[in-house]
Design a protein around this motif. Structure first.
Motif, PDB file in Angstrom:
ATOM      1  N   VAL A   1     -32.812  -1.824 -28.593  1.00 26.94           N
ATOM      2  CA  VAL A   1     -34.050  -1.614 -29.346  1.00 26.94           C
ATOM      3  C   VAL A   1     -34.509  -2.956 -29.901  1.00 26.94           C
ATOM      4  O   VAL A   1     -33.694  -3.738 -30.397  1.00 26.94           O
ATOM      5  CB  VAL A   1     -33.808  -0.626 -30.517  1.00 26.94           C
ATOM      6  CG1 VAL A   1     -35.119  -0.304 -31.214  1.00 26.94           C
ATOM      7  CG2 VAL A   1     -33.139   0.649 -30.028  1.00 26.94           C
TER       8      VAL A   1
ATOM      9  N   LEU B   1     -40.040   5.387 -32.567  1.00 26.55           N
ATOM     10  CA  LEU B   1     -38.840   5.420 -33.392  1.00 26.55           C
ATOM     11  C   LEU B   1     -37.585   5.646 -32.545  1.00 26.55           C
ATOM     12  O   LEU B   1     -37.648   6.273 -31.483  1.00 26.55           O
ATOM     13  CB  LEU B   1     -38.943   6.559 -34.402  1.00 26.55           C
ATOM     14  CG  LEU B   1     -40.035   6.424 -35.469  1.00 26.55           C
ATOM     15  CD1 LEU B   1     -40.286   7.761 -36.138  1.00 26.55           C
ATOM     16  CD2 LEU B   1     -39.618   5.374 -36.497  1.00 26.55           C
ATOM     17  N   LEU B   2     -36.466   5.205 -33.100  1.00 28.41           N
ATOM     18  CA  LEU B   2     -35.172   5.487 -32.468  1.00 28.41           C
ATOM     19  C   LEU B   2     -34.970   6.995 -32.306  1.00 28.41           C
ATOM     20  O   LEU B   2     -34.488   7.469 -31.272  1.00 28.41           O
ATOM     21  CB  LEU B   2     -34.072   4.861 -33.342  1.00 28.41           C
ATOM     22  CG  LEU B   2     -32.639   5.239 -33.049  1.00 28.41           C
ATOM     23  CD1 LEU B   2     -32.252   4.870 -31.624  1.00 28.41           C
ATOM     24  CD2 LEU B   2     -31.709   4.563 -34.053  1.00 28.41           C
TER      25      LEU B   2
ATOM     26  N   VAL C   1     -32.859   8.141 -43.353  1.00 24.45           N
ATOM     27  CA  VAL C   1     -34.233   8.309 -42.854  1.00 24.45           C
ATOM     28  C   VAL C   1     -34.221   8.963 -41.464  1.00 24.45           C
ATOM     29  O   VAL C   1     -35.021   9.862 -41.183  1.00 24.45           O
ATOM     30  CB  VAL C   1     -34.975   6.954 -42.825  1.00 24.45           C
ATOM     31  CG1 VAL C   1     -36.284   7.052 -42.051  1.00 24.45           C
ATOM     32  CG2 VAL C   1     -35.245   6.483 -44.250  1.00 24.45           C
ATOM     33  N   ASN C   2     -33.291   8.553 -40.613  1.00 22.02           N
ATOM     34  CA  ASN C   2     -33.225   9.153 -39.271  1.00 22.02           C
ATOM     35  C   ASN C   2     -32.895  10.643 -39.351  1.00 22.02           C
ATOM     36  O   ASN C   2     -33.399  11.443 -38.569  1.00 22.02           O
ATOM     37  CB  ASN C   2     -32.198   8.419 -38.407  1.00 22.02           C
ATOM     38  CG  ASN C   2     -32.733   7.075 -37.931  1.00 22.02           C
ATOM     39  OD1 ASN C   2     -33.938   6.907 -37.759  1.00 22.02           O
ATOM     40  ND2 ASN C   2     -31.850   6.115 -37.747  1.00 22.02           N
TER      41      ASN C   2
ATOM     42  N   LYS D   1     -35.900  -9.673 -36.352  1.00 20.68           N
ATOM     43  CA  LYS D   1     -35.027 -10.713 -35.805  1.00 20.68           C
ATOM     44  C   LYS D   1     -35.748 -11.498 -34.712  1.00 20.68           C
ATOM     45  O   LYS D   1     -36.534 -10.929 -33.950  1.00 20.68           O
ATOM     46  CB  LYS D   1     -33.760 -10.083 -35.211  1.00 20.68           C
ATOM     47  CG  LYS D   1     -32.880  -9.419 -36.257  1.00 20.68           C
ATOM     48  CD  LYS D   1     -31.635  -8.817 -35.633  1.00 20.68           C
ATOM     49  CE  LYS D   1     -30.736  -8.216 -36.711  1.00 20.68           C
ATOM     50  NZ  LYS D   1     -29.583  -7.507 -36.135  1.00 20.68           N
TER      51      LYS D   1
ATOM     52  N   MET E   1     -31.074   3.693 -43.266  1.00 22.10           N
ATOM     53  CA  MET E   1     -31.589   4.053 -41.933  1.00 22.10           C
ATOM     54  C   MET E   1     -31.011   5.397 -41.489  1.00 22.10           C
ATOM     55  O   MET E   1     -31.716   6.235 -40.911  1.00 22.10           O
ATOM     56  CB  MET E   1     -31.233   2.973 -40.906  1.00 22.10           C
ATOM     57  CG  MET E   1     -32.029   1.701 -41.079  1.00 22.10           C
ATOM     58  SD  MET E   1     -31.957   0.627 -39.633  1.00 22.10           S
ATOM     59  CE  MET E   1     -30.382  -0.158 -39.858  1.00 22.10           C
TER      60      MET E   1
ATOM     61  N   TYR F   1     -26.542  -1.718 -45.334  1.00 21.28           N
ATOM     62  CA  TYR F   1     -27.679  -1.916 -44.424  1.00 21.28           C
ATOM     63  C   TYR F   1     -27.971  -0.632 -43.637  1.00 21.28           C
ATOM     64  O   TYR F   1     -29.133  -0.264 -43.424  1.00 21.28           O
ATOM     65  CB  TYR F   1     -27.324  -3.075 -43.484  1.00 21.28           C
ATOM     66  CG  TYR F   1     -28.280  -3.341 -42.340  1.00 21.28           C
ATOM     67  CD1 TYR F   1     -29.555  -3.862 -42.568  1.00 21.28           C
ATOM     68  CD2 TYR F   1     -27.885  -3.119 -41.014  1.00 21.28           C
ATOM     69  CE1 TYR F   1     -30.409  -4.131 -41.508  1.00 21.28           C
ATOM     70  CE2 TYR F   1     -28.743  -3.379 -39.959  1.00 21.28           C
ATOM     71  CZ  TYR F   1     -30.002  -3.878 -40.209  1.00 21.28           C
ATOM     72  OH  TYR F   1     -30.857  -4.145 -39.161  1.00 21.28           O
TER      73      TYR F   1
ATOM     74  N   PRO G   1     -27.367   2.522 -30.735  1.00 21.22           N
ATOM     75  CA  PRO G   1     -28.523   1.628 -30.678  1.00 21.22           C
ATOM     76  C   PRO G   1     -28.220   0.249 -31.274  1.00 21.22           C
ATOM     77  O   PRO G   1     -27.270   0.088 -32.053  1.00 21.22           O
ATOM     78  CB  PRO G   1     -29.542   2.352 -31.571  1.00 21.22           C
ATOM     79  CG  PRO G   1     -28.688   2.970 -32.636  1.00 21.22           C
ATOM     80  CD  PRO G   1     -27.327   3.274 -32.012  1.00 21.22           C
ATOM     81  N   GLY G   2     -29.028  -0.718 -30.920  1.00 20.12           N
ATOM     82  CA  GLY G   2     -28.866  -2.030 -31.535  1.00 20.12           C
ATOM     83  C   GLY G   2     -29.735  -3.046 -30.823  1.00 20.12           C
ATOM     84  O   GLY G   2     -30.344  -2.744 -29.791  1.00 20.12           O
ATOM     85  N   SER G   3     -29.776  -4.244 -31.389  1.00 17.05           N
ATOM     86  CA  SER G   3     -30.494  -5.335 -30.725  1.00 17.05           C
ATOM     87  C   SER G   3     -29.681  -5.872 -29.545  1.00 17.05           C
ATOM     88  O   SER G   3     -30.238  -6.304 -28.540  1.00 17.05           O
ATOM     89  CB  SER G   3     -30.745  -6.479 -31.703  1.00 17.05           C
ATOM     90  OG  SER G   3     -31.432  -6.032 -32.839  1.00 17.05           O
TER      91      SER G   3
ATOM     92  N   ASN H   1     -35.751  -5.308 -32.556  1.00 15.79           N
ATOM     93  CA  ASN H   1     -35.752  -5.332 -34.021  1.00 15.79           C
ATOM     94  C   ASN H   1     -36.758  -6.398 -34.453  1.00 15.79           C
ATOM     95  O   ASN H   1     -36.509  -7.598 -34.307  1.00 15.79           O
ATOM     96  CB  ASN H   1     -34.348  -5.670 -34.540  1.00 15.79           C
ATOM     97  CG  ASN H   1     -34.270  -5.602 -36.046  1.00 15.79           C
ATOM     98  OD1 ASN H   1     -35.295  -5.663 -36.732  1.00 15.79           O
ATOM     99  ND2 ASN H   1     -33.060  -5.472 -36.576  1.00 15.79           N
TER     100      ASN H   1
ATOM    101  N   LYS I   1     -23.040   4.033 -35.181  1.00 12.27           N
ATOM    102  CA  LYS I   1     -23.195   2.644 -35.632  1.00 12.27           C
ATOM    103  C   LYS I   1     -21.820   2.061 -35.966  1.00 12.27           C
ATOM    104  O   LYS I   1     -21.016   2.720 -36.642  1.00 12.27           O
ATOM    105  CB  LYS I   1     -24.070   2.589 -36.889  1.00 12.27           C
ATOM    106  CG  LYS I   1     -25.542   2.927 -36.660  1.00 12.27           C
ATOM    107  CD  LYS I   1     -26.254   1.813 -35.907  1.00 12.27           C
ATOM    108  CE  LYS I   1     -27.754   2.011 -35.827  1.00 12.27           C
ATOM    109  NZ  LYS I   1     -28.489   1.581 -36.985  1.00 12.27           N
TER     110      LYS I   1
HETATM  111  O1  PNS Z   1     -28.536  -4.467 -33.992  1.00 12.28           O
HETATM  112  P1  PNS Z   1     -29.534  -4.226 -35.081  1.00 12.28           P
HETATM  113  O2  PNS Z   1     -30.638  -5.259 -35.039  1.00 12.28           O
HETATM  114  O3  PNS Z   1     -28.904  -4.151 -36.438  1.00 12.28           O
HETATM  115  O4  PNS Z   1     -30.207  -2.800 -34.774  1.00 12.28           O
HETATM  116  C1  PNS Z   1     -31.136  -2.224 -35.680  1.00 12.28           C
HETATM  117  C2  PNS Z   1     -31.953  -1.164 -34.969  1.00 12.28           C
HETATM  118  C3  PNS Z   1     -32.701  -1.790 -33.798  1.00 12.28           C
HETATM  119  C4  PNS Z   1     -31.024  -0.087 -34.421  1.00 12.28           C
HETATM  120  C5  PNS Z   1     -32.948  -0.579 -36.009  1.00 12.28           C
HETATM  121  O5  PNS Z   1     -33.779  -1.600 -36.438  1.00 12.28           O
HETATM  122  C6  PNS Z   1     -33.779   0.563 -35.435  1.00 12.28           C
HETATM  123  O6  PNS Z   1     -33.315   1.678 -35.401  1.00 12.28           O
HETATM  124  N1  PNS Z   1     -35.012   0.269 -34.972  1.00 12.28           N
HETATM  125  C7  PNS Z   1     -35.860   1.266 -34.339  1.00 12.28           C
HETATM  126  C8  PNS Z   1     -37.110   1.582 -35.175  1.00 12.28           C
HETATM  127  C9  PNS Z   1     -36.857   2.778 -36.038  1.00 12.28           C
HETATM  128  O7  PNS Z   1     -36.586   3.871 -35.590  1.00 12.28           O
HETATM  129  N2  PNS Z   1     -36.948   2.536 -37.357  1.00 12.28           N
HETATM  130  C10 PNS Z   1     -36.640   3.532 -38.339  1.00 12.28           C
HETATM  131  C11 PNS Z   1     -35.134   3.579 -38.582  1.00 12.28           C
HETATM  132  S1  PNS Z   1     -34.859   3.983 -40.188  1.00 12.28           S
END
Ligand code: PNS
Length: 191
Positions: A65, A105-106, A137-138, A70, A134, A130, A36-38, A67, A120
């Motif tokens: 996804v 959510l992702l 939590v995931n 950003k 996440m 960073y 996943p990512g922006s 963000n 990642k």
């Molecule tokens: O490329 P990025 O911006 O670093 O990607 C971050 C991203 C989009 C993968 C992260 O923000 C994300 O997982 N967003 C989805 C929302 C979500 O599930 N949030 C809880 C994750 S702890």
């Protein structure tokens, strides 16, 4: 939602030998990973990680996804299209799907498609700091594990935000992004 078969629900005693057993175990071992990512825009570092993931996992879903933290340069559909072109141009092997997820959510997407792993790319300790919360939590939310993958160090300094900045000021981003992206950013449609 694609149901994943519960191994305990099937009697294996009649399949102890031969190709049926092999096929069944391959299916059991099948792993879908989500990258996943922006991807705003996708960089050579992203592409490197996508290729490495495709070499390890049976299926890779590259997931664009939104963000909210950003400010976006490209619409999500455009990012998906550029990743598709970049994957195709790079001749990446493996089963790669490119799509987007804009609601929820992702891990909801992961559950939806039966993915057990999030991949990642990690360029530095800053990324580890960073990504770690996440990842935890995931895992807490849905039991989805995160694998941190190290890209080619040649791409360690490359980020989408740097590319956005260089592109906005008229600089050449071709050393940092796939050709599809540098061509697109050079086109008159992009300000
Ligand atoms: O490329 P990025 O911006 O670093 O990607 C971050 C991203 C989009 C993968 C992260 O923000 C994300 O997982 N967003 C989805 C929302 C979500 O599930 N949030 C809880 C994750 S702890």
């Amino acid at each position: 939602m694609r149901p994943r078969r519960d191994p305990s629900s099937r009697d294996l005693s009649s399949h102890c030998h031969g190709p049926v057993t092999l096929t069944y175990y391959r299916e059991l071992m099948s792993r879908i990973a989500v990258v996943p990512g922006s991807f705003d825009p996708v960089t050579l570092g992203h592409l490197d990680v996508i290729g490495r993931a495709a070499g390890i996992f049976d299926e890779v879903h590259v997931l664009v996804v939104h963000n909210p933290g950003k400010t976006a340069l490209l619409p999500i559909a455009q990012r998906v299209s550029l990743i598709e072109q970049a994957v195709r141009d790079a001749g990446l092997l493996g089963s790669i799907t490119v799509t987007s997820w804009t609601v929820g959510l992702l891990v909801d997407y992961c559950t939806e498609v039966g993915a057990s792993v999030i991949v990642k790319g990690i360029r530095s300790q800053v990324d580890v700091a960073y990504e770690t919360p996440m990842a935890i939590v995931n895992r807490d939310l849905a039991g989805v594990e995160t694998v941190f993958m190290l890209p080619n160090p040649a791409h360690a300094h490359v980020s989408s935000s740097l590319v956005r900045q260089v592109a906005a000021l008229g600089g050449d981003v071709s050393p940092y992004v796939p050709t599809a992206v540098s061509d697109f950013l050079k086109s008159p449609a992009v300000e």
